[in-house]
Design a protein around this motif. Structure first.
Motif, PDB file in Angstrom:
ATOM      1  N   GLU A 511       0.830  -1.209   0.000  1.00 43.68           N
ATOM      2  CA  GLU A 511       0.000   0.000   0.000  1.00 43.68           C
ATOM      3  C   GLU A 511       0.865   1.260   0.000  1.00 43.68           C
ATOM      4  O   GLU A 511       0.583   2.224  -0.697  1.00 43.68           O
ATOM      5  N   ILE A 512       1.933   1.223   0.816  1.00 46.06           N
ATOM      6  CA  ILE A 512       2.816   2.384   0.908  1.00 46.06           C
ATOM      7  C   ILE A 512       3.613   2.549  -0.389  1.00 46.06           C
ATOM      8  O   ILE A 512       3.795   3.676  -0.884  1.00 46.06           O
ATOM      9  N   GLU A 513       4.078   1.431  -0.946  1.00 46.41           N
ATOM     10  CA  GLU A 513       4.835   1.499  -2.203  1.00 46.41           C
ATOM     11  C   GLU A 513       3.984   2.089  -3.325  1.00 46.41           C
ATOM     12  O   GLU A 513       4.449   2.898  -4.127  1.00 46.41           O
ATOM     13  N   SER A 517       4.883   5.430  -5.349  1.00 47.24           N
ATOM     14  CA  SER A 517       5.063   5.306  -6.804  1.00 47.24           C
ATOM     15  C   SER A 517       4.231   6.318  -7.585  1.00 47.24           C
ATOM     16  O   SER A 517       4.553   6.649  -8.726  1.00 47.24           O
ATOM     17  N   SER A 518       3.156   6.777  -6.965  1.00 46.02           N
ATOM     18  CA  SER A 518       2.296   7.730  -7.679  1.00 46.02           C
ATOM     19  C   SER A 518       2.916   9.119  -7.744  1.00 46.02           C
ATOM     20  O   SER A 518       2.443   9.973  -8.494  1.00 46.02           O
ATOM     21  N   HIS A 519       3.972   9.377  -6.965  1.00 42.60           N
ATOM     22  CA  HIS A 519       4.664  10.669  -7.017  1.00 42.60           C
ATOM     23  C   HIS A 519       5.309  10.828  -8.395  1.00 42.60           C
ATOM     24  O   HIS A 519       5.921   9.897  -8.926  1.00 42.60           O
ATOM     25  N   MET A 565       6.762  12.245   1.373  1.00 42.66           N
ATOM     26  CA  MET A 565       5.988  11.912   2.572  1.00 42.66           C
ATOM     27  C   MET A 565       4.603  12.559   2.553  1.00 42.66           C
ATOM     28  O   MET A 565       3.612  11.961   2.980  1.00 42.66           O
ATOM     29  N   LYS A 566       4.537  13.767   2.018  1.00 42.82           N
ATOM     30  CA  LYS A 566       3.235  14.440   1.905  1.00 42.82           C
ATOM     31  C   LYS A 566       2.297  13.668   0.974  1.00 42.82           C
ATOM     32  O   LYS A 566       1.085  13.632   1.190  1.00 42.82           O
ATOM     33  N   ARG A 577       2.893   7.112   6.861  1.00 43.26           N
ATOM     34  CA  ARG A 577       4.058   7.870   6.391  1.00 43.26           C
ATOM     35  C   ARG A 577       5.347   7.138   6.772  1.00 43.26           C
ATOM     36  O   ARG A 577       5.540   6.784   7.932  1.00 43.26           O
ATOM     37  N   PRO A 578       6.244   6.899   5.804  1.00 43.76           N
ATOM     38  CA  PRO A 578       7.509   6.245   6.153  1.00 43.76           C
ATOM     39  C   PRO A 578       8.358   7.144   7.034  1.00 43.76           C
ATOM     40  O   PRO A 578       8.313   8.374   6.927  1.00 43.76           O
TER      41      PRO A 578
END
Length: 630
Positions: A511-513, A517-519, A565-566, A577-578
Motif C-alpha cells: 500500500e505504501i509502495e 510510486s504515484s509521485h 511523505m506528503k 508515512r515512512p
C-alpha cells in the motif's frame, strides 16, 4: 460460449467432470480411471491411473502436424547467437540428451540437477529428464556454492548438468568453480557431472566424474529413446523456494496434473494458440521459466523464445526488436523489468513493428498503476496482470480472456482461475470475511491440477507450512493479504510476513509502495519494516528518482523526501508515512529482477544482508549503506 462466472463455478461445483474435459487437451497412454482422489486431504491426486509423459506432449505429438514449425527460438544478446529449432530438430536434440542420461545410468525416479545458463542445452536437459521419467531440479545458474550444496543434499541427484559459464551484460559468469565447491560441501554428491563447454571460462574436468557434453552428444547422435509412461501423480520435477526456517522447500510437481493445467492455461489465460509464438522473459531457474518458457508453450504447439540477456543490451529496445523479428502474439514479463525500461527513452517503445503482439502479461510481484499505464500507453497494448506462486505452478488469479473478455482493473491481478476456490479469511479466528474487507488470501482444498503435491521428502512440512496457518481452517495459505471487491476481483496487499505493525496499526508494504510510486518523480520504490524502539516498527522507503537533479544537494534531498511523505499523508494518512525515504539510483535485485527486500531490511537494521549470490548489481548495496548513513 460460456461466461467466466459459469465456467469458474463449474470448475468448483462439478470438479470431476470439468477437469475430465480439460484432460482431453493432452495425450494419455493409458486413460485415467478417476479424475481426483482426495481421500487424504490436503494431498490431492489428479487423473488417477492415467499414464502420460510431459516430453511426448511437448514434442512428439506435434511431429506429424507441425514437425517443421519453429519450436524453440534461442536468442542471446550476450554472445550474439540466434538459432531456431523446429519441433523435429528439438526432438532429435532431446533424444540425444536422453541417450546421454540413460547411458550414465539415469532412469525413472532418479534426480538430475540442472545448473545452467539460458542456453538450448538447458531445455534439452529438462525435456530429456521428462522423457525418461527422471525428476529434474533446476537451480538458477551462478547460485552460491553453499546454497547449491543444500539443494544437492536434499534432492540427492544421480547426475548434474552444468556449463562452464553464463554471461551477464557481456561478462562471463564462471560456474565450474562454484559447482566443484558445492559438490565438495555436499554430503550426497552426484556420481556424474555433464558439462557443456561454451568456451567462456576455464572448465577443468574431474577425472572419473566429469563428462564433456559435446563428446557425449557425438556418441548419441542417432539415439531414439522411448518415452517412459508415468502414472499421473509421479513427480516431474522439484523446484526449490525459500523457506521461513532458512531451509529451502523442494516444491514437488506431478506429471499429468501439471500437463493438463498448462494446456488449459495457454489458450484460456495467455491466449496463445498452436502455431503462434510465445515470448517469456523469465529464467528457467524460476517457476515461470518452467511453466511458460519450456512446458506450457510447447504443450500448446507454440514456438517459445529462450532469451539470454538483459532488457537493456544493446539498448532498451532489444525486447521490442525481438517482437518485430519473431512476431510473438503474447509476451510475459515482470513489473520490475518494466520499471527498469521506464528509466530509458520511451521512443524505443514506438520504434519497432509490434503488430503481432496482442497482449503483455506481467507477474512476479505487485503491478502498480503508474507502471502499468506507462507501458500500456507506450506500447499501445493491453497489460494483463496475474498472480501465482512457485507452489501453484500456474496463475491463481488472472483475466481469462480466452473464456470471456473481462476488463482489467489497475491494482488487481484479476479473478480466480479455473479450479481455484479462492477465499479471504480473518487471521484472528479464521472466519471468512466479506467483500472489501482485508484478510489472508487462501484456497480451499483440493488445490487444482498443476499445483504442488507436497514438499519433496517432507509431507509433514507441506501440511504444517501451507495448511495449518489460518486459525480453525485447513486451507492453503498464500501468505498474502488481500481484499475482494463486489465484482469478484481480488487485490493483493502484500505478504502477511511483510506487514508493518506501527504502534498497533498494521500496514501492508504494498500500500505504501503504491502511494510513493504515484509521485511524479519516483520511478521505483521498495518499502520495508524496520524495528523501532518506540513504535515496534516503522516503514523505511528506498526510492529511485526519475530526475536526479531534484536531489542534487542535501537540502534538495530533504525537501524531496518531505514532498514524497506528503504524498503518502494525502493518500493513506499520517500513520502510513515512512520514517525515512532514502534516494538511490538502483535497488538491489536478483538477476531475474526480484527485489531483495529482506536484505534491505537487514541493512536498515544493521544486520548481515544474507546470501547475495544472485544479486544483479553489487554496487546497489553500497548505495543503500551510503543512503542509510546520510
Amino acid at each position: 460460449m460460456t461466461t467466466y462466472k459459469e465456467f469458474h463455478a463449474r470448475s468448483i461445483a462439478d470438479r470431476d467432470a470439468f477437469w475430465a474435459e480439460q484432460a482431453r487437451l493432452i495425450d494419455w497412454h493409458t486413460p485415467p480411471t478417476a479424475t481426483l482422489d482426495y481421500s487424504r486431504p490436503p494431498f490431492a491426486k489428479w487423473f488417477v491411473g492415467g499414464t502420460t509423459n510431459l516430453c511426448h506432449n511437448a514434442i512428439d505429438r506435434h511431429l506429424a502436424t507441425r514437425g517443421d514449425q519453429a519450436a524453440l527460438i534461442y536468442i542471446s544478446t550476450e554472445t550474439g547467437e540466434e538459432k531456431t529449432y523446429t519441433f523435429s530438430q528439438l526432438y532429435r536434440e532431446v533424444n540425444r540428451f536422453a541417450g546421454i542420461l540413460k547411458g550414465q545410468g539415469v532412469g525413472r525416479g532418479d534426480r538430475v540437477l540442472i545448473y545452467m545458463p539460458m542456453i538450448p542445452e538447458a531445455t534439452f536437459a529438462m525435456l530429456a529428464c521428462a522423457r525418461i521419467g527422471a525428476i529434474h531440479s533446476v537451480v538458477f545458474g551462478g547460485f552460491a556454492s553453499v546454497s547449491l550444496a543444500t539443494r544437492i543434499d536434499d534432492a540427492q541427484p544421480k547426475l548434474i548438468v552444468s556449463a562452464d559459464a553464463g554471461s551477464r551484460a557481456g561478462k562471463p559468469v564462471p560456474y565450474k568453480h562454484l559447482l566443484d565447491e558445492a559438490i565438495k560441501l555436499a554430503q550426497h554428491p552426484p556420481q556424474k557431472v555433464v558439462m557443456v563447454n561454451r568456451g567462456m571460462a576455464e572448465m577443468p574436468l574431474v577425472a572419473g566424474r566429469d563428462l564433456d557434453y559435446g563428446r557425449l552428444r557425438g556418441e548419441h547422435m542417432n539415439d531414439e529413446v522411448p518415452c517412459e509412461w508415468l502414472e499421473s501423480s509421479e513427480p516431474s520435477y522439484i523446484l526449490y523456494t525459500s523457506g521461513t526456517t532458512g531451509k529451502p522447500k523442494g516444491v514437488q510437481r506431478d506429471t499429468g496434473g501439471y500437463a493438463v493445467a498448462l494446456a488449459t492455461s495457454m489458450p484460456q489465460i495467455f491466449c496463445c494458440h498452436p502455431g503462434e509464438t510465445f515470448f517469456c522473459t523469465s529464467d528457467i531457474g524460476w517457476v515461470v521459466g518452467h511453466s511458460y518458457i519450456v512446458y506450457g508453450p510447447l504443450l500448446a504447439g507454440c514456438a517459445t523464445i529462450l532469451y539470454e540477456g538483459t532488457p537493456l543490451r544493446p539498448d532498451a529496445g532489444i525486447w521490442w526488436s525481438i517482437v518485430e523479428k519473431y512476431k510473438p502474439t503474447s509476451m510475459f514479463s515482470s513489473p520490475t523489468a518494466v520499471r527498469v525500461l521506464k528509466k530509458h527513452d520511451p521512443a524505443l517503445l514506438k520504434k519497432y513493428d509490434l503488430s503481432s503482439l496482442r497482449l503483455l502479461f506481467l507477474a512476479g510481484e505487485p503491478l502498480d498503476e503508474p507502471t502499468a499505464r506507462w507501458i500500456s500507453d507506450g506500447l499501445g497494448k493491453p497489460i494483463i496482470d496475474n498472480y501465482w506462486q512457485t507452489e501453484t505452478g500456474w496463475p491463481i488469479l488472472a483475466i481469462p480472456r480466452g473464456i470471456e473478455a473481462l476488463e482489467s482493473r489497475f491494482g488487481s491481478p484479476g479473478v480466480p482461475s479455473a479450479g481455484y476456490d479462492v477465499r479471504i479469511f480473518s487471521e484472528v479466528d479464521g472466519s471468512e470475511v466479506g467483500n472489501n474487507q482485508k484478510g489472508v488470501v487462501a484456497i480451499e482444498g483440493p488445490l487444482p491440477p498443476g499445483c504442488m503435491t507436497t514438499v519433496w521428502g517432507d509431507d509433514e512440512r507441506f501440511v504444517k507450512t501451507y495448511w495449518n496457518s489460518v486459525p480453525n481452517r485447513m486451507v492453503y495459505s498464500t501468505f498474502d493479504w488481500g481484499i475482494r471487491d463486489d465484482d469478484g476481483y481480488f487485490f493483493i496487499l502484500g505478504r502477511t510476513d511483510d506487514v508493518i505493525n506501527v504502534a498497533g496499526h498494521r500496514l501492508g508494504t504494498r500500500e505504501i509502495e503504491e502511494s510513493i510510486s504515484s509521485h511524479a518523480n519516483i520511478a521505483e520504490v521498495a518499502v520495508v519494516g524496520v524495528a523501532d524502539q518506540l513504535k515496534g516498527q516503522v516503514a523505511i522507503a528506498f526510492a529511485v528518482v526519475k530526475d536526479p537533479a531534484r536531489i542534487a544537494t542535501p537540502e534538495l534531498r530533504r525537501a524531496h523526501e518531505g514532498d514524497v511523505m506528503k504524498t503518502v499523508d494525502s493518500q493513506l494518512g499520517a500513520v502510513a508515512r515512512p520514517a525515512r525515504v532514502h534516494f538511490v539510483t538502483v535497488l538491489p535485485k536478483t538477476r531475474s529482477g526480484k527485489l531483495l527486500r529482506r536484505s534491505l531490511q537487514a541493512l536498515a537494521e544493521g544486520r548481515d544482508p544474507g546470501d547475495l549470490t544472485t544479486i544483479e548489481d553489487p554496487t546497489a548495496l553500497d548505495q543503500i549503506r551510503a543512503a542509510l548513513s546520510f
